[in-house]
Design a protein around this motif. Structure first.
Motif, mmCIF file in Angstrom:
data_model
loop_
_atom_site.group_PDB
_atom_site.id
_atom_site.type_symbol
_atom_site.label_atom_id
_atom_site.label_comp_id
_atom_site.label_asym_id
_atom_site.label_seq_id
_atom_site.Cartn_x
_atom_site.Cartn_y
_atom_site.Cartn_z
ATOM 1 N N LEU B 12 -32.415 34.231 -17.782
ATOM 2 C CA LEU B 12 -32.481 33.009 -16.970
ATOM 3 C C LEU B 12 -32.212 31.774 -17.818
ATOM 4 C CD1 LEU B 12 -33.100 31.715 -14.198
ATOM 5 C CD2 LEU B 12 -35.513 31.662 -14.866
ATOM 6 N N ASP B 13 -32.543 31.842 -19.105
ATOM 7 C CA ASP B 13 -32.248 30.702 -19.973
ATOM 8 C C ASP B 13 -30.885 30.820 -20.660
ATOM 9 O OD1 ASP B 13 -33.409 32.749 -21.466
ATOM 10 O OD2 ASP B 13 -34.533 31.422 -22.798
ATOM 11 N N VAL B 148 -28.340 37.574 -13.501
ATOM 12 C CA VAL B 148 -29.371 36.799 -14.202
ATOM 13 C C VAL B 148 -30.687 37.574 -14.184
ATOM 14 C CG1 VAL B 148 -30.596 34.608 -14.286
ATOM 15 C CG2 VAL B 148 -28.222 34.673 -13.461
ATOM 16 N N ALA B 149 -31.084 38.043 -15.359
ATOM 17 C CA ALA B 149 -32.308 38.845 -15.466
ATOM 18 C C ALA B 149 -33.538 37.949 -15.442
ATOM 19 C CB ALA B 149 -32.287 39.677 -16.749
ATOM 20 N N PRO B 150 -34.643 38.454 -14.891
ATOM 21 C CA PRO B 150 -35.865 37.650 -14.773
ATOM 22 C C PRO B 150 -36.642 37.595 -16.086
ATOM 23 C CG PRO B 150 -36.235 39.807 -13.802
ATOM 24 C CD PRO B 150 -34.782 39.769 -14.229
ATOM 25 N N VAL B 151 -36.093 36.868 -17.042
ATOM 26 C CA VAL B 151 -36.744 36.743 -18.353
ATOM 27 C C VAL B 151 -36.192 35.503 -19.051
ATOM 28 C CG1 VAL B 151 -34.998 38.178 -19.539
ATOM 29 C CG2 VAL B 151 -37.318 38.008 -20.499
ATOM 30 N N LEU B 152 -37.070 34.848 -19.811
ATOM 31 C CA LEU B 152 -36.640 33.791 -20.732
ATOM 32 C C LEU B 152 -36.709 34.369 -22.137
ATOM 33 C CD1 LEU B 152 -38.793 30.838 -19.277
ATOM 34 C CD2 LEU B 152 -36.357 31.272 -18.843
ATOM 35 N N PHE B 153 -35.604 34.310 -22.871
ATOM 36 C CA PHE B 153 -35.585 34.851 -24.232
ATOM 37 C C PHE B 153 -35.954 33.778 -25.266
ATOM 38 C CE2 PHE B 153 -32.384 38.537 -23.367
ATOM 39 C CZ PHE B 153 -33.434 39.351 -22.992
ATOM 40 N N GLY B 154 -35.635 32.530 -24.986
ATOM 41 C CA GLY B 154 -35.948 31.461 -25.943
ATOM 42 C C GLY B 154 -34.908 31.319 -27.038
ATOM 43 N N THR B 181 -32.425 41.703 -11.183
ATOM 44 C CA THR B 181 -31.482 40.629 -11.499
ATOM 45 C C THR B 181 -31.229 39.771 -10.271
ATOM 46 O OG1 THR B 181 -29.454 40.235 -12.796
ATOM 47 C CG2 THR B 181 -29.246 41.687 -10.883
#
Lengths: 193, 193
Positions: B12-13, B148-154, B181
Motif C-alpha cells: 500500500l505504501d 495492492v497488498a494490505p501491508v505497509l513495508f516502510g 489484494t
C-alpha cells in the motif's frame, strides 16, 4: 472506545500534494484533483455521520479551515477539532464557536483528548501526511481511510516516505472505485490481534 | 492494435519488494505477501486469457522464471517473452521452448517486437518497477494494472519514486478488493485523448 481513523487523499503514486506548492496553490498544480471526490456528498455524509472529533496538524488547520465550511450545516468543523501544534495561534485569529483546541504536548495527548470528546464515536486524524505517519508509528491508528485519485504526480509531498513503523499488517475493510477516487479502508492489525 | 499493460504487485505504501533483499529472500522479508493474490486462479486466468506477449526486465527474468511455471499448462511463460537487457545471457542457461527473446536495443524495440508477436492481443510489461517507470515516461503504456497488498513495508524498492513523466492522468477501469489484494486497473489518458 472510539476508533481512531487516519483519513487522507493522495495520488496513485502516494503524494498528498503536487509540486511545487505555492501560496496560490497550496496543494500544488493540479493538487485539487485529490479532493475531487468531495463532490460525492453521499459518501461524505456517511463518513461524517459517526464522526466524534477531529485531530489535525497545524498546516492542515492553517490551510484547510476555509474549505471545511465551519459555518455550514454539517462538515467536520462542527465537531471538536484538536490541532497538534508547537504553539497556539494568536487569540483573535481562531474562528469562533469553540470547536478548536490547540494541543502543544504531543500527539498522544491530542488523541486522548479527542477520544474523550468523541465519547465513543470516531476520532478522525485528518492530516497531514506527517501527522499520520507519526500516529501510525506510535501505534495510535486503528484504521486507514485513503482516497486514491486517478493521477500520477511524479513529485510532491509523499504520504508514506519516512514511515518508521516496520511492517504494518492491514486488513481490507472496503474498496470502492468511483471516477474521482478509490476509497480504501483498512484495519491496522495489531501484533496481539 | 495491442494494448500495452504495465502490471505489478506492490504494498500500500508503494514498494515492490521489502527490505533488505537477500539471495534467500529476493523480495525481502515478507515480500512474498505481495504475490499472495496469485492463489486467485480465477482472476489470474482471466488476466492471462488475452495475453499475447510479455515484456520483462532482466532482474524479473533472473528472479521470476521459476515462479512462472514455464512447464505448466498455462501462465505467462507460455507466451513470447521479450527481456530488456544490456547483454543476453549465455547460451545454455536459457530455458528451452523458444519463448524468450533478449532485446538489447531498448524498451521501444522490445515493445514493438512484443506487439508484433501479440498480434492484437495484450502486451503485458511484467516488471520490474524500473522498466515500468521507463515505459510510462516514454509514453508506451496504455493501462496500469496494480495489485495492492494490505501491508505497509516502510522501506524497499519503490514503484514510483523517480518517475519522470510529469503528471499522468488516469481513468479508473476497475477496482476490486479481495483479502489478498486490491486490483486496480487504469487507462492512461493521453493529452490527445
Amino acid at each position: 472506545m472510539s476508533r481512531v481513523v487516519f483519513d487522507i487523499s493522495l495520488s496513485l503514486d502516494g503524494f498528498v500534494t503536487a509540486a511545487p506548492r505555492t501560496a496560490e496553490q497550496p496543494l500544488g498544480p493540479g493538487g485539487v484533483q485529490l479532493h475531487g471526490w468531495l463532490v460525492d456528498h453521499e459518501y461524505l455524509e456517511r463518513a461524517v455521520a459517526d464522526l466524534g472529533a477531529v485531530v489535525a496538524g497545524r498546516t492542515t488547520y492553517d490551510h484547510s479551515i476555509p474549505g471545511w465550511r465551519a459555518d455550514g450545516p454539517s462538515g467536520p468543523a462542527r465537531r471538536p477539532v484538536f490541532v497538534v501544534t508547537h504553539e497556539a495561534p494568536e487569540a483573535g485569529t481562531v474562528p469562533e464557536g469553540g470547536v478548536y483546541t490547540f494541543v502543544t504536548d504531543g500527539i498522544e495527548s491530542a488523541i486522548d483528548q479527542a477520544r474523550a470528546a468523541a465519547a465513543g464515536r470516531t476520532v478522525t486524524v485528518m492530516g497531514g501526511a506527517d501527522l499520520g505517519r507519526r500516529c501510525l508509528a506510535a501505534g495510535l491508528v486503528d484504521e486507514l481511510s485513503l482516497h486514491v485519485a486517478p493521477v500520477l504526480f511524479g513529485s510532491g509531498t509523499p504520504m508514506f516516505a519516512g514511515l518508521d513503523a516496520g511492517h504494518v499488517a492491514l486488513e481490507l475493510l472496503e474498496a470502492v472505485g468511483t471516477p474521482e477516487t478509490v476509497h480504501l479502508r483498512y484495519r491496522v492489525v495489531r501484533p496481539d490481534g
